[in-house]
Enzyme design. Sequence first.
Site, PDB file in Angstrom:
ATOM      1  N   LYS A  35     -47.639 -22.739  26.088  1.00 40.46           N
ATOM      2  CA  LYS A  35     -46.464 -23.103  25.269  1.00 40.46           C
ATOM      3  C   LYS A  35     -46.528 -24.593  24.933  1.00 40.46           C
ATOM      4  O   LYS A  35     -47.325 -25.337  25.504  1.00 40.46           O
ATOM      5  CB  LYS A  35     -45.190 -22.774  26.034  1.00 40.46           C
ATOM      6  CG  LYS A  35     -45.029 -23.528  27.343  1.00 40.46           C
ATOM      7  CD  LYS A  35     -43.889 -22.953  28.159  1.00 40.46           C
ATOM      8  CE  LYS A  35     -43.752 -23.703  29.472  1.00 40.46           C
ATOM      9  NZ  LYS A  35     -42.789 -23.057  30.369  1.00 40.46           N
ATOM     10  N   ARG A 130     -31.245 -19.606  34.267  1.00 44.78           N
ATOM     11  CA  ARG A 130     -31.498 -19.859  32.849  1.00 44.78           C
ATOM     12  C   ARG A 130     -31.626 -18.492  32.171  1.00 44.78           C
ATOM     13  O   ARG A 130     -30.704 -18.027  31.531  1.00 44.78           O
ATOM     14  CB  ARG A 130     -32.766 -20.707  32.637  1.00 44.78           C
ATOM     15  CG  ARG A 130     -32.661 -22.118  33.197  1.00 44.78           C
ATOM     16  CD  ARG A 130     -33.830 -22.982  32.765  1.00 44.78           C
ATOM     17  NE  ARG A 130     -35.101 -22.274  32.887  1.00 44.78           N
ATOM     18  CZ  ARG A 130     -36.291 -22.813  32.703  1.00 44.78           C
ATOM     19  NH1 ARG A 130     -36.389 -24.085  32.352  1.00 44.78           N
ATOM     20  NH2 ARG A 130     -37.394 -22.110  32.832  1.00 44.78           N
ATOM     21  N   TYR A 257     -40.387 -57.901  23.781  1.00 46.88           N
ATOM     22  CA  TYR A 257     -38.968 -57.771  23.423  1.00 46.88           C
ATOM     23  C   TYR A 257     -38.075 -57.931  24.650  1.00 46.88           C
ATOM     24  O   TYR A 257     -38.378 -57.429  25.728  1.00 46.88           O
ATOM     25  CB  TYR A 257     -38.703 -56.396  22.819  1.00 46.88           C
ATOM     26  CG  TYR A 257     -39.222 -56.245  21.411  1.00 46.88           C
ATOM     27  CD1 TYR A 257     -38.715 -57.020  20.374  1.00 46.88           C
ATOM     28  CD2 TYR A 257     -40.218 -55.318  21.130  1.00 46.88           C
ATOM     29  CE1 TYR A 257     -39.197 -56.884  19.080  1.00 46.88           C
ATOM     30  CE2 TYR A 257     -40.704 -55.161  19.837  1.00 46.88           C
ATOM     31  CZ  TYR A 257     -40.188 -55.950  18.815  1.00 46.88           C
ATOM     32  OH  TYR A 257     -40.665 -55.806  17.545  1.00 46.88           O
ATOM     33  N   MET A 305     -43.254 -50.421  20.102  1.00 48.79           N
ATOM     34  CA  MET A 305     -43.640 -49.243  19.314  1.00 48.79           C
ATOM     35  C   MET A 305     -45.156 -49.058  19.260  1.00 48.79           C
ATOM     36  O   MET A 305     -45.665 -47.938  19.416  1.00 48.79           O
ATOM     37  CB  MET A 305     -43.077 -49.353  17.893  1.00 48.79           C
ATOM     38  CG  MET A 305     -43.408 -48.132  17.037  1.00 48.79           C
ATOM     39  SD  MET A 305     -42.827 -48.295  15.356  1.00 48.79           S
ATOM     40  CE  MET A 305     -41.088 -47.976  15.547  1.00 48.79           C
TER      41      MET A 305
HETATM   42  C1  LIG Z   1     -43.587 -22.873  31.532  1.00 45.51           C
HETATM   43  C2  LIG Z   1     -43.541 -21.683  32.396  1.00 45.51           C
HETATM   44  C3  LIG Z   1     -44.483 -21.495  33.410  1.00 45.51           C
HETATM   45  C4  LIG Z   1     -45.529 -22.530  33.752  1.00 45.51           C
HETATM   46  O1  LIG Z   1     -44.946 -23.513  34.581  1.00 45.51           O
HETATM   47  P1  LIG Z   1     -45.839 -24.675  35.178  1.00 45.51           P
HETATM   48  O2  LIG Z   1     -44.920 -25.416  36.077  1.00 45.51           O
HETATM   49  O3  LIG Z   1     -46.278 -25.514  34.031  1.00 45.51           O
HETATM   50  O4  LIG Z   1     -46.975 -24.026  35.866  1.00 45.51           O
HETATM   51  C5  LIG Z   1     -44.441 -20.331  34.140  1.00 45.51           C
HETATM   52  N1  LIG Z   1     -43.499 -19.394  33.886  1.00 45.51           N
HETATM   53  C6  LIG Z   1     -42.578 -19.544  32.931  1.00 45.51           C
HETATM   54  C7  LIG Z   1     -41.564 -18.489  32.726  1.00 45.51           C
HETATM   55  C8  LIG Z   1     -42.554 -20.683  32.164  1.00 45.51           C
HETATM   56  O5  LIG Z   1     -41.635 -20.838  31.219  1.00 45.51           O
END
Ligand SMILES: *Cc1c(COP(=O)(O)O)cnc(C)c1O
Length: 365
Positions: A35, A130, A257, A305
């Site tokens: 992802k 969640r 800065y 930046m």
């Molecule tokens: C992102 C995600 C993972 C991977 O988590 P990591 O901590 O990066 O290994 C696993 N399961 C779900 C449902 C996720 O959303």
Amino acid sequence: MPRPIAATIHTGALAHNLARARAAAPDARVWAVVKANAYGHGIERAYAGLQAADGFALLDLAEAERIRALGWRGPVLLLEDCFEARDLELCSRLDLWHVIHREDQIDWLSRHKTARPQRVFLKLNSGMNRLGFRPDAYRSAWLRLSGLTQVEDIALMTHFADADGAAGIGAQQAVFDAATRDLPGERSLANSAATLRFAPDNAAVRADWVRAGIMSYGSAPDFPAHDIAAWGLEPAMTLRAELIATQALRAGDTVGYGSRFVADAPLRIGVVACGYADGYPRLAPTGTPVLVDGVRCRLVGRVSMDMLTVDLTPVPGAGVGSEVTLWGRGPAGSVLAVDEVAHAAGTIGYELMCALAQRVPVSVD
Ligand SMILES: *Cc1c(COP(=O)(O)O)cnc(C)c1O
């Protein structure tokens, strides 16, 4: 000559890190989690290094299309499933597996006209709150799904909130065990932290599938309790730049800065062609580690930046053109873990890798 900043994605490191997930859970299959554009590495760039995965887990249909376009014909898991019913059409065409976490996603499936029965991971909310069905609603969701002609296989899944921390996974694992005890199907519980910390000694955590995200990219999920060296991981992303100027400060001179850093004695500093518009964290304070010619130095003053400044005391021979490693692999075998930079800036390796900016050219080795 282009601005001297570049990132490199290390194919061999990705493969090595994925193999670490497999070694921690040898009897499980491994989802490579890609992802967020493979945690900022780029799906296309990371793909070669992650080929040994049993499947790819990701979030949106556009990413799934990219994985299929690369020629991947194995499992692809949509971690949040579809966001509306009409997405199912493309899901079926791409042969994606679903993570069902909401009742209306079951409604959508029940109305979906498909010749191809779907593989589903049913998500239990075991305490993270969640996504997923609460334990008292899980069985009825499972029964509904198992009655659908559109569904051919239901796996059971949950996600840990504290796999990287002191609380650990015990309480959530107990909730998962109780809610799934007499349900058939494959199981998937572990993210990277659970895979590294708990899977080797706990068959129920290894289960049938582990979901390796951050560890594949060479970041320790529980830093600073463990670093990548302790987990046997290698950085999969290097961000490097060069010195584009040096300054000789006198006692009392300030840098950058806000004039936040004041030299208390004469000090030679280097100006690095990297700033927050490249994805370097602006909140990294004085003292954050930076490698110059492979030697550990400290950042001084505010990150701006397009530039940041470093104290060159440990590397008096450095000058314009010297190689600077912001994170990843430096010259002569030196390594600066992204976790160290993230920790100094009050964040985590995930955020820095995901935030690598568009303007940074990226290559693969
Ligand atoms: C992102 C995600 C993972 C991977 O988590 P990591 O901590 O990066 O290994 C696993 N399961 C779900 C449902 C996720 O959303």
